[in-house]
Write a protein that holds these residues in place. Sequence first.
Motif, PDB file in Angstrom:
ATOM      1  N   GLY A 106      10.301  17.871  37.651  1.00  2.14           N
ATOM      2  CA  GLY A 106       9.483  18.458  36.597  1.00  2.14           C
ATOM      3  C   GLY A 106       9.217  19.935  36.788  1.00  2.14           C
ATOM      4  O   GLY A 106       8.342  20.495  36.113  1.00  2.14           O
ATOM      5  N   ARG A 107       9.987  20.580  37.666  1.00  2.00           N
ATOM      6  CA  ARG A 107       9.796  22.016  37.939  1.00  2.00           C
ATOM      7  C   ARG A 107      10.878  22.818  37.229  1.00  2.00           C
ATOM      8  O   ARG A 107      12.041  22.413  37.185  1.00  2.00           O
ATOM      9  N   LYS A 108      10.516  23.969  36.687  1.00  2.00           N
ATOM     10  CA  LYS A 108      11.469  24.819  35.989  1.00  2.00           C
ATOM     11  C   LYS A 108      12.112  25.798  36.968  1.00  2.00           C
ATOM     12  O   LYS A 108      11.406  26.495  37.708  1.00  2.00           O
ATOM     13  N   PRO A 109      13.447  25.860  36.989  1.00  4.26           N
ATOM     14  CA  PRO A 109      14.114  26.797  37.913  1.00  4.26           C
ATOM     15  C   PRO A 109      13.985  28.231  37.411  1.00  4.26           C
ATOM     16  O   PRO A 109      14.032  28.496  36.206  1.00  4.26           O
ATOM     17  N   ARG A 110      13.816  29.141  38.328  1.00  4.17           N
ATOM     18  CA  ARG A 110      13.783  30.566  38.025  1.00  4.17           C
ATOM     19  C   ARG A 110      14.682  31.301  39.019  1.00  4.17           C
ATOM     20  O   ARG A 110      14.503  31.150  40.217  1.00  4.17           O
ATOM     21  N   PRO A 111      15.682  32.026  38.498  1.00  6.08           N
ATOM     22  CA  PRO A 111      16.032  32.229  37.097  1.00  6.08           C
ATOM     23  C   PRO A 111      16.752  31.021  36.520  1.00  6.08           C
ATOM     24  O   PRO A 111      17.255  30.182  37.271  1.00  6.08           O
ATOM     25  N   LEU A 112      16.852  30.975  35.195  1.00  4.72           N
ATOM     26  CA  LEU A 112      17.517  29.850  34.540  1.00  4.72           C
ATOM     27  C   LEU A 112      19.026  29.895  34.767  1.00  4.72           C
ATOM     28  O   LEU A 112      19.678  28.858  34.900  1.00  4.72           O
ATOM     29  N   HIS A 113      19.586  31.094  34.805  1.00  5.56           N
ATOM     30  CA  HIS A 113      21.026  31.289  35.024  1.00  5.56           C
ATOM     31  C   HIS A 113      21.244  32.009  36.349  1.00  5.56           C
ATOM     32  O   HIS A 113      20.653  33.078  36.584  1.00  5.56           O
ATOM     33  N   ARG A 114      22.076  31.440  37.212  1.00  8.82           N
ATOM     34  CA  ARG A 114      22.332  31.998  38.540  1.00  8.82           C
ATOM     35  C   ARG A 114      23.830  32.251  38.691  1.00  8.82           C
ATOM     36  O   ARG A 114      24.637  31.373  38.392  1.00  8.82           O
ATOM     37  N   PHE A 115      24.167  33.450  39.170  1.00  8.96           N
ATOM     38  CA  PHE A 115      25.569  33.845  39.275  1.00  8.96           C
ATOM     39  C   PHE A 115      25.902  34.215  40.718  1.00  8.96           C
ATOM     40  O   PHE A 115      25.187  35.001  41.346  1.00  8.96           O
ATOM     41  N   MET A 116      27.002  33.653  41.217  1.00  8.97           N
ATOM     42  CA  MET A 116      27.410  33.825  42.607  1.00  8.97           C
ATOM     43  C   MET A 116      28.590  34.786  42.710  1.00  8.97           C
ATOM     44  O   MET A 116      29.578  34.639  41.974  1.00  8.97           O
ATOM     45  N   ALA A 117      28.493  35.743  43.615  1.00 11.02           N
ATOM     46  CA  ALA A 117      29.548  36.752  43.777  1.00 11.02           C
ATOM     47  C   ALA A 117      30.829  36.125  44.300  1.00 11.02           C
ATOM     48  O   ALA A 117      30.791  35.152  45.066  1.00 11.02           O
ATOM     49  N   PRO A 118      31.993  36.664  43.895  1.00 17.85           N
ATOM     50  CA  PRO A 118      33.259  36.166  44.444  1.00 17.85           C
ATOM     51  C   PRO A 118      33.337  36.418  45.940  1.00 17.85           C
ATOM     52  O   PRO A 118      32.651  37.309  46.475  1.00 17.85           O
ATOM     53  N   VAL A 119      34.189  35.654  46.616  1.00 21.84           N
ATOM     54  CA  VAL A 119      34.307  35.760  48.075  1.00 21.84           C
ATOM     55  C   VAL A 119      35.199  36.931  48.462  1.00 21.84           C
ATOM     56  O   VAL A 119      34.783  37.845  49.159  1.00 21.84           O
ATOM     57  N   ARG A 120      36.459  36.909  48.010  1.00 17.11           N
ATOM     58  CA  ARG A 120      37.406  37.972  48.351  1.00 17.11           C
ATOM     59  C   ARG A 120      38.707  37.718  47.605  1.00 17.11           C
ATOM     60  O   ARG A 120      38.918  36.646  47.028  1.00 17.11           O
ATOM     61  N   VAL A 121      39.582  38.727  47.634  1.00 23.53           N
ATOM     62  CA  VAL A 121      40.937  38.553  47.126  1.00 23.53           C
ATOM     63  C   VAL A 121      41.801  38.004  48.253  1.00 23.53           C
ATOM     64  O   VAL A 121      41.851  38.572  49.347  1.00 23.53           O
ATOM     65  N   VAL A 122      42.483  36.891  47.999  1.00 21.10           N
ATOM     66  CA  VAL A 122      43.415  36.313  48.962  1.00 21.10           C
ATOM     67  C   VAL A 122      44.817  36.779  48.553  1.00 21.10           C
ATOM     68  O   VAL A 122      45.366  36.328  47.547  1.00 21.10           O
ATOM     69  N   THR A 123      45.367  37.701  49.324  1.00 24.81           N
ATOM     70  CA  THR A 123      46.640  38.320  48.960  1.00 24.81           C
ATOM     71  C   THR A 123      47.814  37.445  49.366  1.00 24.81           C
ATOM     72  O   THR A 123      47.905  36.999  50.511  1.00 24.81           O
ATOM     73  N   ARG A 124      48.708  37.218  48.384  1.00 24.72           N
ATOM     74  CA  ARG A 124      49.973  36.541  48.643  1.00 24.72           C
ATOM     75  C   ARG A 124      51.095  37.388  48.025  1.00 24.72           C
ATOM     76  O   ARG A 124      50.871  38.506  47.606  1.00 24.72           O
ATOM     77  N   GLN A 125      52.284  36.851  47.944  1.00 21.49           N
ATOM     78  CA  GLN A 125      53.455  37.652  47.591  1.00 21.49           C
ATOM     79  C   GLN A 125      53.416  38.202  46.171  1.00 21.49           C
ATOM     80  O   GLN A 125      54.087  39.195  45.877  1.00 21.49           O
ATOM     81  N   SER A 126      52.662  37.599  45.259  1.00 25.24           N
ATOM     82  CA  SER A 126      52.705  38.030  43.859  1.00 25.24           C
ATOM     83  C   SER A 126      52.138  39.426  43.629  1.00 25.24           C
ATOM     84  O   SER A 126      52.304  39.991  42.543  1.00 25.24           O
ATOM     85  N   THR A 127      51.452  40.002  44.642  1.00 28.05           N
ATOM     86  CA  THR A 127      50.961  41.384  44.518  1.00 28.05           C
ATOM     87  C   THR A 127      51.398  42.252  45.698  1.00 28.05           C
ATOM     88  O   THR A 127      50.871  43.347  45.882  1.00 28.05           O
ATOM     89  N   GLU A 128      52.349  41.780  46.488  1.00 32.29           N
ATOM     90  CA  GLU A 128      52.757  42.528  47.683  1.00 32.29           C
ATOM     91  C   GLU A 128      53.673  43.682  47.305  1.00 32.29           C
ATOM     92  O   GLU A 128      54.882  43.678  47.547  1.00 32.29           O
ATOM     93  N   THR A 129      53.078  44.692  46.667  1.00 32.82           N
ATOM     94  CA  THR A 129      53.816  45.887  46.279  1.00 32.82           C
ATOM     95  C   THR A 129      52.829  47.029  46.124  1.00 32.82           C
ATOM     96  O   THR A 129      51.621  46.804  46.015  1.00 32.82           O
ATOM     97  N   LEU A 130      53.348  48.243  46.122  1.00 27.37           N
ATOM     98  CA  LEU A 130      52.533  49.433  45.905  1.00 27.37           C
ATOM     99  C   LEU A 130      53.119  50.198  44.725  1.00 27.37           C
ATOM    100  O   LEU A 130      54.306  50.528  44.717  1.00 27.37           O
ATOM    101  N   ALA A 131      52.295  50.460  43.720  1.00 25.86           N
ATOM    102  CA  ALA A 131      52.758  51.170  42.524  1.00 25.86           C
ATOM    103  C   ALA A 131      52.404  52.641  42.637  1.00 25.86           C
ATOM    104  O   ALA A 131      51.686  53.202  41.815  1.00 25.86           O
ATOM    105  N   VAL A 132      52.913  53.283  43.697  1.00 22.39           N
ATOM    106  CA  VAL A 132      52.584  54.676  43.985  1.00 22.39           C
ATOM    107  C   VAL A 132      53.870  55.493  43.952  1.00 22.39           C
ATOM    108  O   VAL A 132      54.811  55.200  44.691  1.00 22.39           O
ATOM    109  N   GLU A 133      53.921  56.507  43.067  1.00 26.97           N
ATOM    110  CA  GLU A 133      55.127  57.320  42.951  1.00 26.97           C
ATOM    111  C   GLU A 133      55.288  58.278  44.118  1.00 26.97           C
ATOM    112  O   GLU A 133      56.413  58.572  44.536  1.00 26.97           O
ATOM    113  N   ASP A 134      54.192  58.764  44.661  1.00 22.79           N
ATOM    114  CA  ASP A 134      54.240  59.704  45.790  1.00 22.79           C
ATOM    115  C   ASP A 134      54.633  58.927  47.049  1.00 22.79           C
ATOM    116  O   ASP A 134      53.856  58.125  47.567  1.00 22.79           O
ATOM    117  N   GLU A 135      55.836  59.173  47.571  1.00 19.37           N
ATOM    118  CA  GLU A 135      56.343  58.404  48.697  1.00 19.37           C
ATOM    119  C   GLU A 135      55.493  58.607  49.947  1.00 19.37           C
ATOM    120  O   GLU A 135      55.316  57.688  50.743  1.00 19.37           O
TER     121      GLU A 135
END
Length: 389
Positions: free
Chosen positions: A251-280
């Motif tokens: 019978g207790r009301k939660p405060r806040p009504l909406h709760r948002f949890m931050a993401p943990v991290r980016v888990v890098t795999r092969q689909s982004t294993e590149t660098l889009a940098v023109e300067d070598e």
Amino acid sequence: MPTTKRIALLFSLDTGYSRAVLRGIQEYAIAKPHWVFRDAPPVLDVIGPLCEWKPHGIIALLYDPDLARALSRMRKPIVNTTNTLDLPRMPLVENDHEAIGQLAAEYFLQRGFRNFGYFGSRWMGFSKAREDSLRRAVEAAGHSLSSCYAEYFPRHAVADSWVRVDRRIDAWLGSLPKPVAVFAQNDIPARDLADRCRKLGLSVPHDVALMGVGNDELECHLCNPPLTSIAVPGRRIGTEAARVLDKLMQGRKPRPLHRFMAPVRVVTRQSTETLAVEDEMVASVLRLIHEGATSGLTAGDIARHLNISRRQIERRFREQLGVTLLEEIRRVRVERAKQLLSETDWDMPEVATAAGFGYARRLSVVFKDQTGQSPTQFRRALHGHPGSD
């Protein structure tokens, strides 16, 4: 003896997120032996059996508006775990979707991308929030975002025309300037994009770098190549949802009504294993940092390795990426520390050494500066320890 509490869990079990939320609920319920669970898919057909069972409380993954209305009419304590629908009066425990979009943008910008795409739902609340956040971040960096829409619940509706959706995706992918960084609302649509890229002869990650959300191990490794994904705190969301439901049933009301949890991290795999940098030269610096930051690499080491003055490296690096060498070295070390805090039970001196900080005090200072949490707070949050009410 405490009165038995019947708890209905309405979840689709074909995503890693749903399964993680359920694990979190079960962990909270260890201290509630009088709780009895019954699980079912979140579809309208469940209403009849649910009313007959007379639950004391409900935790659900609500993406069907008809089901949401029917559950509201039951007038039972209910906690929602997805911001798919606009349900402002219903308690919600969910991911922070703006933070997810911001994290995706930062990840791609730090790899030198100048072209960006988003693939996801046009109307689901969480998808729109991720897209809007991504757009704000890339536009603030002086770039633009191209979007393509398809509805996933979490997969294509069986009655939808797969051929028509594929044609729309193919036309969009073909129109994007390359190389392009594409962020998908979840891992399932990201895997579909990888399939379409292969059909079109586009290289992932060199033409199209792909990222999803959820870090669903099955989906990420079914993808060809394996999919980079943003890990989200599903277990913590489950634990917090159960805690909120417990209060509602008292019978207790939660405060806040909406709760948002931050993401943990980016888990890098092969689909982004590149660098889009023109300067070598800048690309070489980035490779050195990603390979050596956790081994104690310094800006001076980079200058000596490339036989270029540190001042020149710093200037060109900042011009291309908008950050300093030290900021990028620290970012890579913090990401490694997040991985170790998530996946091991090492103590802080071990984490600090393996992440390139040298000692625990330095890890604590830099980690808190970068994330707003101490390493210990970060690790505790992953395991669903109580938050404030």
